[in-house]
Structure formats: C-alpha cells, structure tokens
Design an enzyme around this catalytic site. Structure first.
Site, short mmCIF file in Angstrom:
data_model
loop_
_atom_site.label_atom_id
_atom_site.label_comp_id
_atom_site.label_asym_id
_atom_site.label_seq_id
_atom_site.Cartn_x
_atom_site.Cartn_y
_atom_site.Cartn_z
N ASN A 126 0.84 -1.19 0.00
CA ASN A 126 0.00 0.00 0.00
C ASN A 126 0.88 1.25 0.00
O ASN A 126 1.46 1.60 1.03
CB ASN A 126 -0.90 -0.05 1.24
CG ASN A 126 -1.85 1.11 1.33
OD1 ASN A 126 -1.80 2.05 0.53
ND2 ASN A 126 -2.74 1.07 2.30
N CYS A 129 -2.25 5.17 0.78
CA CYS A 129 -3.21 5.60 1.80
C CYS A 129 -3.11 7.11 1.97
O CYS A 129 -2.04 7.63 2.33
CB CYS A 129 -2.96 4.93 3.15
SG CYS A 129 -4.11 5.53 4.41
N GLY A 216 -16.26 4.74 -3.33
CA GLY A 216 -17.66 4.49 -3.64
C GLY A 216 -17.98 4.75 -5.11
O GLY A 216 -17.12 5.16 -5.89
#
Lengths: 318, 271
Positions: A126, A129, A216
């Site tokens: 990752n 972030c 989303g």
C-alpha cells in the site's frame, strides 16, 4: 458453465472478486451475513509494523454516491496480525492478501520480512493511503519514491507482490511503470481520491486530518479510466502477455477497483484490462454485494459464451 | 464491561414496512415486519429477522434509496412479528425512512451490537440498587425499550427534550419516578437534565442521548460514585466491525461503537 477462476501473479483465485483492504476487516466480521468462502480473495486491513490507533475525530462522511473516510490505518501491528488474525483468515477459504503499509522505508521492509515468514500467499503493498501523515500515499505519488519502496520490499520477500496505486499521483502510468520496473508482480488500482469536506456550522474541516479519501460509486468512471490508462500504457500489463494464453514475456496483471457496486461494474473493469477486481465501499451498502457480483459475472459469461474471464478481458481496449 | 450479546449482525435483507407515523415534530415511529421479503418482487422469502435485545440496533435504508449506506437506528420495541424504531428526520437517509409507507420495504442489517446488562447481571450491584434510566431526545428510544424489561417500580426514568416529549408510552406507568424536562418548558420542568437529576441518589444509571448529556451523566456519576452505562452514537459505514469508522476512545484503547458497543461502561469511555 463458465470458469470464473483466475490467476494473479501465479496465485489461483476461485473467482475474480476480492474484498478490498479496509472494508472487510480480517475476514470474520461479516461472516454471519456473508458467505465468505464464496469470495475469491480478501485483502486485510492496512497493516503497519507497529500498532496504530488511527485518526482522531469524525472518520466517515457520506457524500453523493460516495463515502469519505479518514480511518488512518488503525491496526494492531503486523506481529499481532500474524499471531492472532492471520491463522483465522487463512482458514476461511478465499485467498488472503496482506495489505502492507508503513511510515518509513525501514518499517515497510521489516513488515515485509515478517509477512514473508508466514503462510500468507500474497502481499499488497500500500503506497496510496491518503490518511496518514507519515508515509502512505507519499510513496505513491512520484516514480522515484514508488520504485524505491517497491524495490526494497521486493528484496525483503519472495511472496507475490501486488502494488496498490494512488489515483492522486500526477502521472499514474509513469508510477505504474516504475513499480513494475522495481519488481511488482501485479498492480491494484485505484486507492481512494484525496478529498475535503467542510463542517459549515463550525466553519472548519470535517476531518481532524483535514483531507481524507473518497471511495464508492462516485469514483468508478475515473477509476475505470485509470485502469484503461495503465492497461494501455504499461507494456507488462498487456493481457496478450498472460502466460495462460501462451505469453512468454513478463506479465503484470491488473486488479481493478474503485466504486464497483454491481457485476456490470466488475465486467467493465475486466473489459478495460483487469484480471480481477476488488470491491470495497459497496459491501458497506450491501453486505451481499460481492456474492451478487460473483453470481452476476457467471450469468453474464454464460449468456455471452465466455468460457473464461480472460475471454472478455481487455476487449474494450480495441 | 457492558454485556456482550451476539455483537455481529445476523441478518441482511429486505423487510416490509407495517406502519410509519409522525409522533412528534420530525420524529417518526417506524414498524417493520420480521419476515423477510424479496425486495424486488415483494414476495416473502424464508428468513426471519432474529430477535433483538434491548440496546441493539439495525442499519436501515429505504428501498429504493438515493443514499449509499444504511443508517444506524436503535430498536425501540419489538414483538414476534415486528420491530419498531424511532426515526429523527435529520439528513437524506433519515428523510427517506420518514417517508416510508405501509407496503414499502426497507433494507435492514442486524441486530447489531451489545446490550444493556440487567442490574442483576452486573457485579457489585446490590439487589436493592437504586436505578435511573435516562433518555435525551431521540436517544430515548433504546432506553425506553430497555426500561420495559425492568420490573415495574424498580427504576426512576428521566427524559429530556427540546420541546414536546415522545416515545414514553410504554414506560410512563412502570417507573417509580417519572421526570420530564423540556428546554421550552412546554412539558415538565423547564431546562435540561442537570435541573432535575442528582446522581448521588442512584447506584446505577443507564443513559442514551446527545454527547454533551452523556458527558454530564458520566461526570456526575463519577463524582457520585455511581455506575453508569452509556449507549453511544457515531457515524457508521459497515455496522459489522470491519471499517473502523465508528471508533470510541476508551481507557483501554479504541473500541468499535457498532459491535463492541453501542453500550459502554461510563468509566471506560473518553468523551
């Protein structure tokens, strides 16, 4: 019957639907309402070497078709994960992917070393972030930093290494090329978009950390475009190189994510070049979303006569 | 620790709206059936929403909905065939819930969370403990539901509102003392909870309401040496303990409001 199984960097998944990091805990939290063994894979919550309490203040804000989060990588630390959460996760059935984050290069490397000694089949690095002050997305915004951390982690582990890219990088395709050059076995994209919200009653930012990450359905068309950009712009991501299709040159598969809410969205990502997909925020909206996506992909492939996921992969790229 | 019931959600699906009526300005009592339906066809499917226990909540979202996530709403009452909730119309999600009519359906996930432990279940609480139950505004829903499970006459009940009270029908006849405050003085004592509440009169307090009220209850009970259990509220996304969006700071580190709570020992929470 269509065959939903896919291979990502040599790791076999029963289907291409993977729970995105930070949205499915450590695999057990949803087990009463989700048929967890039906998933292709599960990415762990973002892990750091040391335990992290995460960010103070409000951590969530729903926006139009989206969710802004400022969790800040709250996690119990990699040693705790290895001892307590990982054994249970590995017993669930889906492929377990450990999502590795860090603040400094040294903590990334030490975390990778610890994970390398476990049975976890895959690491997702990752570098994207947006919610931590040190490290995180800073590693994913420019090519040199991204290549440096990828190469260092690559040296620390023999596990298949998937690098999770940030959509906030000014030159995403260049960052993708850089991490592929530094040894990434797969790419996952995209992480959340850096966002901002104001509490108008107080005249202050909603989030203590000021900016936060938007996910989303609102981000899906942009994420999809980015998957297309990388599929077309990184030679190693060309699906014709897939060894399962007889390719002989190095192949770096793409795992696409960003606002996938339905099987149609998942198919779009595959047709834009992804070998598999991750589903995140939509699980919050409907815990059964991933199961419905698996069923929907299977029904679509049957209807269209696609025998394998690779039959429809990248076909929209022309 | 507050009692841990089956903290994780046990049902996710659609249920029918049985009734929905405005019981005060912007406050609606929504009753849903416990027999699940297919959200598209309206046909019944073979699943029953498990029985909640007092203190638990559900994530609720109207069908269809223009919002992404369910909203965490405490159980107000339930029986064999229905579960009811009090909805305060505040944003888009609760406005959709307020607009539901019989025949509509709603997506529910739950029951979620722990519960209020009965006085007899708590260590160090004597059988003749003096018990107060405190609700503020829409926070009256879970404590009113809980109070109906306590023996009649075994507790005092305090409820504080801005204006007209609501949600108290099942409690009023059961409380030993029944005290209402309203900020506009339209019912009961004019003012807020501190105008009527003396923590030194109690051994055990259960409370749910706005954070400033809960902070007052916590501090007042700490000063009086009285135990208190608080039902807390946070923005939530998953309602499953997975997203870590609803963190509560405690003296023992972070806890998840959704599945480690929503009921916490007041001595542990940092408000």
């Amino acid at each position: 019957m269509s065959d939903l199984s896919v291979s990502v960097a040599g790791v076999a998944f029963r289907n291409p639907v993977i729970a995105a990091s930070g949205t499915f805990g450590y695999g057990t939290e949803y087990s009463r309402v989700v048929d967890v063994p039906r998933l292709g894979g599960i990415c762990s919550k973002g892990l750091t070497l040391e335990p992290k309490p995460g960010n103070a203040g409000q951590r969530l804000l729903e926006t139009a078709s989206g969710l802004i989060n400022s969790i800040g990588l709250e996690n119990p630390g990699i040693p705790h994960f290895i001892e307590n959460e990982l054994p249970t996760m590995l017993a669930l059935g889906p492929v377990v992917i450990a999502n590795l984050s860090g603040s400094t290069l040294e903590t990334y490397v030490e975390g990778a070393r610890l994970l390398d000694a476990t049975a976890v089949p895959m690491i997702e690095l990752n570098i994207s972030c947006p919610n931590v002050k040190a490290g995180g997305m800073a590693w994913g915004l420019d090519c040199d930093a991204a290549a440096t951390v990828t190469a260092a982690v690559r040296r620390a582990t023999r596990k298949p290494l998937m690098v999770k890219l940030s959509p906030n990088a000014p030159h995403l395709v260049e960052v993708a090329r850089a991490v592929v050059g530094a040894g990434a076995d797969a790419l996952s994209l995209v992480n959340t978009f850096q966002a901002f919200a104001v509490d108008i009653e107080r005249g202050k930012p909603v989030f203590d950390n000021v900016t936060a990450g938007l996910a989303g359905p609102a981000i899906k068309p942009i994420a999809l475009r980015m998957v297309r950009d990388v599929a077309l712009g990184v030679p190693e991501c060309d699906p014709d190189r897939d060894p399962e299709l007889g390719g002989t040159k190095p192949f770096v598969p793409i795992v696409g994510l960003g606002g996938i809410a339905s099987w149609r969205d998942a198919v779009e990502f595959v047709m834009a070049g992804a070998t598999a997909v991750q589903v995140g925020t939509s699980t919050f909206a409907n815990p059964k979303a991933m199961e419905k996506i698996v069923d929907g992909i299977a029904a679509f492939m049957d209807r269209k006569g696609y025998r394998r996921v690779s039959d429809m992969r990248a076909i929209a790229l022309g | 620790m507050a009692e841990c019931a089956d903290a994780y959600p046990r049902f996710a699906g659609a249920v029918p709206v049985l009734s929905n009526r405005e019981i005060a300005a912007e406050v609606f009592e929504l009753a849903v059936g416990r027999a699940s339906i297919d959200g598209v066809s309206g046909d019944r499917v073979d699943a029953l929403v498990p029985s909640p226990v007092p203190g638990q909540f559900f994530m609720l979202r109207a069908r269809p909905s223009g919002v992404l996530l369910g909203r965490p709403i405490s159980v107000y009452a339930h029986d064999d065939r229905s579960i009811s909730f009090l909805i305060l119309r505040k944003g888009r999600g609760t406005a959709e819930l307020a607009d539901l009519r019989p025949g509509d359906s709603v997506d529910v996930v739950g029951p979620i969370g722990n519960r209020f432990a009965l006085p007899s279940e708590l260590d160090g609480i004597p059988a003749d403990a003096r018990v107060a139950v405190v609700g503020g505004g829409i926070g009256v829903a879970p404590v009113a539901g809980f109070a109906t499970t306590l023996p009649a006459g075994s507790f005092d009940f305090y409820a504080s509102f801005r204006s007209r009270p609501y949600g108290l029908d099942a409690v009023e006849g059961r409380a030993r003392r029944f005290v209402i405050t309203t900020e506009d003085g339209s019912t009961g004592t004019k003012g807020m909870l501190p105008a009527v509440f003396d923590a030194s009169q109690y051994d055990l307090v259960y409370a749910c309401g706005p954070t400033p009220m809960l902070k007052y209850v916590k501090d007042a009970c700490a000063s009086a040496g009285c135990r208190a259990y608080l039902s807390l509220e946070r923005h939530m996304a998953c309602g499953a303990g997975a997203c870590l969006g609803c963190t509560i700071r405690t003296t023992d580190g972070n806890r998840r409001c959704c599945v480690d709570g929503p009921v916490f020992d007041a001595r542990e929470v940092i408000l």
